[in-house]
Design a protein around this motif. Structure first.
Motif, PDB file in Angstrom:
ATOM      1  N   VAL A 215       0.813  -1.214   0.000  1.00 22.54           N
ATOM      2  CA  VAL A 215       0.000   0.000   0.000  1.00 22.54           C
ATOM      3  C   VAL A 215       0.854   1.276   0.000  1.00 22.54           C
ATOM      4  O   VAL A 215       0.614   2.202  -0.763  1.00 22.54           O
ATOM      5  CB  VAL A 215      -0.973   0.011   1.203  1.00 22.54           C
ATOM      6  N   GLY A 216       1.888   1.283   0.851  1.00 26.19           N
ATOM      7  CA  GLY A 216       2.621   2.524   1.035  1.00 26.19           C
ATOM      8  C   GLY A 216       3.724   2.790   0.035  1.00 26.19           C
ATOM      9  O   GLY A 216       4.122   3.939  -0.163  1.00 26.19           O
ATOM     10  N   THR A 217       4.244   1.730  -0.604  1.00 27.28           N
ATOM     11  CA  THR A 217       5.423   1.910  -1.447  1.00 27.28           C
ATOM     12  C   THR A 217       5.180   1.580  -2.913  1.00 27.28           C
ATOM     13  O   THR A 217       6.082   1.676  -3.735  1.00 27.28           O
ATOM     14  CB  THR A 217       6.590   1.026  -0.942  1.00 27.28           C
ATOM     15  N   ARG A 218       3.940   1.205  -3.266  1.00 27.99           N
ATOM     16  CA  ARG A 218       3.682   0.830  -4.659  1.00 27.99           C
ATOM     17  C   ARG A 218       3.752   2.058  -5.571  1.00 27.99           C
ATOM     18  O   ARG A 218       3.641   3.199  -5.114  1.00 27.99           O
ATOM     19  CB  ARG A 218       2.309   0.174  -4.777  1.00 27.99           C
ATOM     20  N   GLU A 219       3.887   1.773  -6.870  1.00 25.70           N
ATOM     21  CA  GLU A 219       3.884   2.855  -7.854  1.00 25.70           C
ATOM     22  C   GLU A 219       2.514   3.515  -7.860  1.00 25.70           C
ATOM     23  O   GLU A 219       1.495   2.851  -7.962  1.00 25.70           O
ATOM     24  CB  GLU A 219       4.202   2.277  -9.235  1.00 25.70           C
ATOM     25  N   ARG A 220       2.516   4.834  -7.707  1.00 18.45           N
ATOM     26  CA  ARG A 220       1.251   5.553  -7.627  1.00 18.45           C
ATOM     27  C   ARG A 220       0.772   5.945  -9.027  1.00 18.45           C
ATOM     28  O   ARG A 220       1.079   7.021  -9.505  1.00 18.45           O
ATOM     29  CB  ARG A 220       1.391   6.801  -6.759  1.00 18.45           C
ATOM     30  N   VAL A 221       0.038   5.065  -9.671  1.00 24.56           N
ATOM     31  CA  VAL A 221      -0.563   5.374 -10.964  1.00 24.56           C
ATOM     32  C   VAL A 221      -2.068   5.408 -10.783  1.00 24.56           C
ATOM     33  O   VAL A 221      -2.657   4.457 -10.285  1.00 24.56           O
ATOM     34  CB  VAL A 221      -0.206   4.306 -12.019  1.00 24.56           C
ATOM     35  N   THR A 222      -2.683   6.518 -11.141  1.00 25.81           N
ATOM     36  CA  THR A 222      -4.127   6.638 -10.968  1.00 25.81           C
ATOM     37  C   THR A 222      -4.859   6.576 -12.298  1.00 25.81           C
ATOM     38  O   THR A 222      -6.049   6.347 -12.342  1.00 25.81           O
ATOM     39  CB  THR A 222      -4.480   7.989 -10.306  1.00 25.81           C
ATOM     40  N   GLY A 223      -4.123   6.816 -13.393  1.00 24.15           N
ATOM     41  CA  GLY A 223      -4.782   6.946 -14.682  1.00 24.15           C
ATOM     42  C   GLY A 223      -5.311   8.350 -14.909  1.00 24.15           C
ATOM     43  O   GLY A 223      -5.887   8.654 -15.947  1.00 24.15           O
ATOM     44  N   GLU A 224      -5.105   9.218 -13.919  1.00 25.17           N
ATOM     45  CA  GLU A 224      -5.590  10.590 -14.033  1.00 25.17           C
ATOM     46  C   GLU A 224      -4.563  11.481 -14.738  1.00 25.17           C
ATOM     47  O   GLU A 224      -3.386  11.152 -14.842  1.00 25.17           O
ATOM     48  CB  GLU A 224      -5.860  11.169 -12.632  1.00 25.17           C
ATOM     49  N   TYR A 225      -5.028  12.630 -15.156  1.00 24.89           N
ATOM     50  CA  TYR A 225      -4.200  13.663 -15.787  1.00 24.89           C
ATOM     51  C   TYR A 225      -2.958  13.974 -14.943  1.00 24.89           C
ATOM     52  O   TYR A 225      -1.879  14.264 -15.463  1.00 24.89           O
ATOM     53  CB  TYR A 225      -5.062  14.920 -15.959  1.00 24.89           C
ATOM     54  N   LEU A 226      -3.117  13.919 -13.626  1.00 25.58           N
ATOM     55  CA  LEU A 226      -2.041  14.329 -12.726  1.00 25.58           C
ATOM     56  C   LEU A 226      -0.842  13.402 -12.733  1.00 25.58           C
ATOM     57  O   LEU A 226       0.253  13.800 -12.333  1.00 25.58           O
ATOM     58  CB  LEU A 226      -2.587  14.436 -11.298  1.00 25.58           C
ATOM     59  N   ASP A 227      -1.017  12.160 -13.188  1.00 24.20           N
ATOM     60  CA  ASP A 227       0.096  11.200 -13.173  1.00 24.20           C
ATOM     61  C   ASP A 227       1.330  11.764 -13.864  1.00 24.20           C
ATOM     62  O   ASP A 227       2.456  11.542 -13.428  1.00 24.20           O
ATOM     63  CB  ASP A 227      -0.310   9.898 -13.889  1.00 24.20           C
ATOM     64  N   GLN A 228       1.136  12.483 -14.967  1.00 21.45           N
ATOM     65  CA  GLN A 228       2.273  12.965 -15.763  1.00 21.45           C
ATOM     66  C   GLN A 228       3.115  13.994 -15.026  1.00 21.45           C
ATOM     67  O   GLN A 228       4.235  14.283 -15.436  1.00 21.45           O
ATOM     68  CB  GLN A 228       1.794  13.523 -17.099  1.00 21.45           C
ATOM     69  N   PHE A 229       2.587  14.531 -13.917  1.00 18.56           N
ATOM     70  CA  PHE A 229       3.363  15.487 -13.125  1.00 18.56           C
ATOM     71  C   PHE A 229       3.777  14.912 -11.765  1.00 18.56           C
ATOM     72  O   PHE A 229       4.408  15.606 -10.976  1.00 18.56           O
ATOM     73  CB  PHE A 229       2.551  16.772 -12.911  1.00 18.56           C
ATOM     74  N   GLU A 230       3.394  13.666 -11.490  1.00 20.00           N
ATOM     75  CA  GLU A 230       3.658  13.098 -10.166  1.00 20.00           C
ATOM     76  C   GLU A 230       4.303  11.718 -10.240  1.00 20.00           C
ATOM     77  O   GLU A 230       5.395  11.500  -9.691  1.00 20.00           O
ATOM     78  CB  GLU A 230       2.347  13.035  -9.353  1.00 20.00           C
ATOM     79  N   THR A 231       3.637  10.777 -10.916  1.00 16.95           N
ATOM     80  CA  THR A 231       4.129   9.401 -10.981  1.00 16.95           C
ATOM     81  C   THR A 231       5.544   9.339 -11.524  1.00 16.95           C
ATOM     82  O   THR A 231       6.356   8.508 -11.084  1.00 16.95           O
ATOM     83  CB  THR A 231       3.196   8.557 -11.888  1.00 16.95           C
ATOM     84  N   ILE A 232       5.861  10.225 -12.462  1.00 10.68           N
ATOM     85  CA  ILE A 232       7.165  10.196 -13.129  1.00 10.68           C
ATOM     86  C   ILE A 232       8.316  10.480 -12.174  1.00 10.68           C
ATOM     87  O   ILE A 232       9.467  10.211 -12.504  1.00 10.68           O
ATOM     88  CB  ILE A 232       7.221  11.197 -14.300  1.00 10.68           C
ATOM     89  N   TYR A 233       8.028  11.000 -10.986  1.00 11.69           N
ATOM     90  CA  TYR A 233       9.086  11.315 -10.028  1.00 11.69           C
ATOM     91  C   TYR A 233       9.266  10.234  -8.960  1.00 11.69           C
ATOM     92  O   TYR A 233       9.987  10.427  -7.985  1.00 11.69           O
ATOM     93  CB  TYR A 233       8.815  12.681  -9.381  1.00 11.69           C
ATOM     94  N   GLY A 234       8.593   9.101  -9.141  1.00  5.30           N
ATOM     95  CA  GLY A 234       8.779   8.009  -8.194  1.00  5.30           C
ATOM     96  C   GLY A 234       8.196   8.295  -6.824  1.00  5.30           C
ATOM     97  O   GLY A 234       8.712   7.824  -5.819  1.00  5.30           O
TER      98      GLY A 234
END
Lengths: 136, 383
Positions: B118-137
């Motif tokens: 839960v706490g350490t998995r890759e945070r991918v939501t499928g939302e617009y915001l992923d491109q500004f957040e998920t990419i930074y680990g």
């Protein structure tokens, strides 16, 4: 350029394409609302304050300070998992808006809140560059 | 006190297993059956359902099919771990406005059995915001850790002060036979546990378990028919906080809005609160929430949580079941905050009972403090 890029890459949409195209040219863009004057990050199709659509792109200086950070030792995120420890940070640009990013170019343990940083683009491939920050 | 919400919690049940072969829907079915039984009711009495369970797009339709329920009011508000707390608020509002009369709140998850980090998995939501957040680990732990780091910088809060919260929860868990971890720990144990995302150590983080539960609310007219002492909802409030277009003070949480509103609606003061159930995804979550709810001034949370204040026998016992830090955390823990509050108010908490417990504050936090989160506060009272 990385031979094999394993980290997540931005899924660029029509709404964000100008931002990412500028990143490819190593320019960091913010948006200024033509109606209410608000400056915003991340880019989006409307002004977050007044929901107007008369948004103009404005190049950021790329300079800022670390607002806060964490050194990540454990993660399941692909690409990053193999590079721990690494730093995730909120950087406050000198224009006054915060950007979620990574701090690179120094030992993770050397990062401090308030540390001056400057944008450093990492080229993923011919189409995508990611803005991170390094000590200024 | 608290006239407008006018609903009673008539039944609660916490699924006791922390690792189970049962499915999330089975957990909810069994929990709903037991919670309704406590209220002297059965499945055919339910006419309102409040649950996060479901598939994007159709929400709880599958669960309702599985349970053969045909409610006239359905709410699947999904705002992270605070959702079940918000559901209790929404259920009370629905009852007060006559939209339903027996409201069932359910939650179930098999995060542990499914192997969800839960706490350490890759945070991918499928939302617009992923491109500004998920990419930074970014990770869930990291997005709370950044807020802890900033709090330490601004106010001199120490890792040992955060650890005191984990120690309190573990002491309470030692009195809860169902808690995931029951062996007492010390501040040093927390500080020596592996760093996950600085400054948060493993023992600053909630556990990962399976689990679930149910809460049944009814209209106040039914009070005299209820087998168990009813618990009254005196006040409730919700708020969200987010990246605010790049201008955010990440040390102020949604609780700064919900706390004053819920307390005002209930007509009670901080000094009246006998115990608090505070969402403890991480130790920092509790510290910031207590400050923002107004139990201590902003910046003094570190000193406030020291010295056993949050432990049984202290001035403000918190998370008397052991919380997410030690008892259980299947993903969205809010329902357990409500269930433990009800146990305390009924005087059914056994060795971990808070003496003469009349008023409990519940606060759920969902999402992540480092980007966007929800907050939901309830003020619950012995009727």
């Amino acid at each position: 350029m990385a031979a094999e890029w394993r980290k997540p890459v931005p899924v660029v949409t029509a709404e964000s394409r100008p931002f990412w195209e500028a990143c490819r040219r190593h320019r960091l863009l913010l948006q200024r609302c033509g109606a209410c004057g608000a400056l915003q990050y991340y880019p989006r199709g409307v002004c977050a304050r007044c929901w107007g659509t008369a948004l103009a792109w404005q190049e950021a200086s790329g300079r800022g300070t670390v607002y806060t950070y964490t050194v990540t030792y454990r993660t399941e995120t692909r690409g990053f998992r193999e590079e721990t420890p690494y730093v995730v940070a909120w950087v406050e640009l000198e224009e006054g808006v915060q950007v979620l990013t990574n701090i690179v170019g120094c030992a993770p343990e050397a990062v401090r809140i308030g540390m001056p940083v400057v944008v450093a683009f990492e080229d993923v491939d011919d189409a995508v560059s990611i803005p991170r920050f390094r000590p200024a | 006190m608290g006239g407008r919400l006018a609903a009673l919690i008539a039944g609660v049940y916490e699924f006791p297993e922390r690792k189970t072969a049962r499915s999330a829907w089975e957990i909810q079915a069994l929990s709903a059956r037991e919670a309704l039984a406590e209220a002297g009711l059965g499945p055919r009495d339910v006419d309102g359902v409040f649950t996060v369970t479901g598939t994007p797009g159709v929400g709880p339709l599958g669960l309702l099919d599985y349970l053969d329920l045909n409610p006239r009011y359905v709410d699947s508000t999904t705002i992270g771990g605070a959702s079940p707390v918000a559901h209790v608020h929404h259920a009370a509002a629905a009852i007060a406005s006559g939209r339903c009369s027996v409201a069932l709140v359910t939650y179930g998850s098999t995060a542990l059995s499914a192997g969800v980090a839960v706490g350490t998995r890759e945070r991918v939501t499928g939302e617009y915001l992923d491109q500004f957040e998920t990419i930074y680990g970014v990770s869930t732990v990291g997005l709370y850790a950044m807020v802890a780091q900033r709090h330490m910088h601004e106010y001199g809060t120490t890792p040992a002060q955060l650890a005191a919260i984990a120690v309190a929860c573990r002491r309470h868990a030692s009195l809860n036979p169902h808690a995931r971890y029951r062996e007492p720990i010390t501040v040093e144990d927390v500080l020596r546990s592996p760093m996950i995302s600085s400054p948060l150590h493993r023992l600053d983080c909630c556990v990962i378990t399976d689990g679930g539960g149910a809460v049944v609310l009814v209209a106040p007219e039914r009070a005299r028919d209820l087998p168990r002492p009813p618990v009254r909802l005196l006040g409730a409030a919700e708020a969200v906080a987010h990246t605010a277009a790049g201008r955010r003070d990440y040390l102020v949480t949604a609780a700064a809005e919900t706390g004053p509103r819920a307390l005002a609606e209930a007509g009670v003061a901080h000094a009246d609160i006998d115990a608090a159930m505070i969402y403890d995804s991480f130790t920092i979550t509790v510290l910031l929430t207590l400050e923002d709810l107004g139990f201590c001034p902003k910046g003094e949370g570190g000193r406030f949580v020291e010295g056993g204040r949050l432990e049984l026998g202290g001035a403000l016992p918190v998370n008397t079941d052991g919380g997410g830090l030690s008892s259980n955390h299947p993903g969205m823990r809010g329902i357990f905050l409500v269930i433990e509050a009800v146990r305390q108010l009924r005087g059914e908490a056994g060795p971990r009972q808070v003496a003469d417990c009349r008023l409990v504050l519940v606060h759920g936090t969902g999402g992540t403090l480092g980007t966007r989160h929800s907050g939901a506060t309830l003020i619950l009272a012995r009727d």
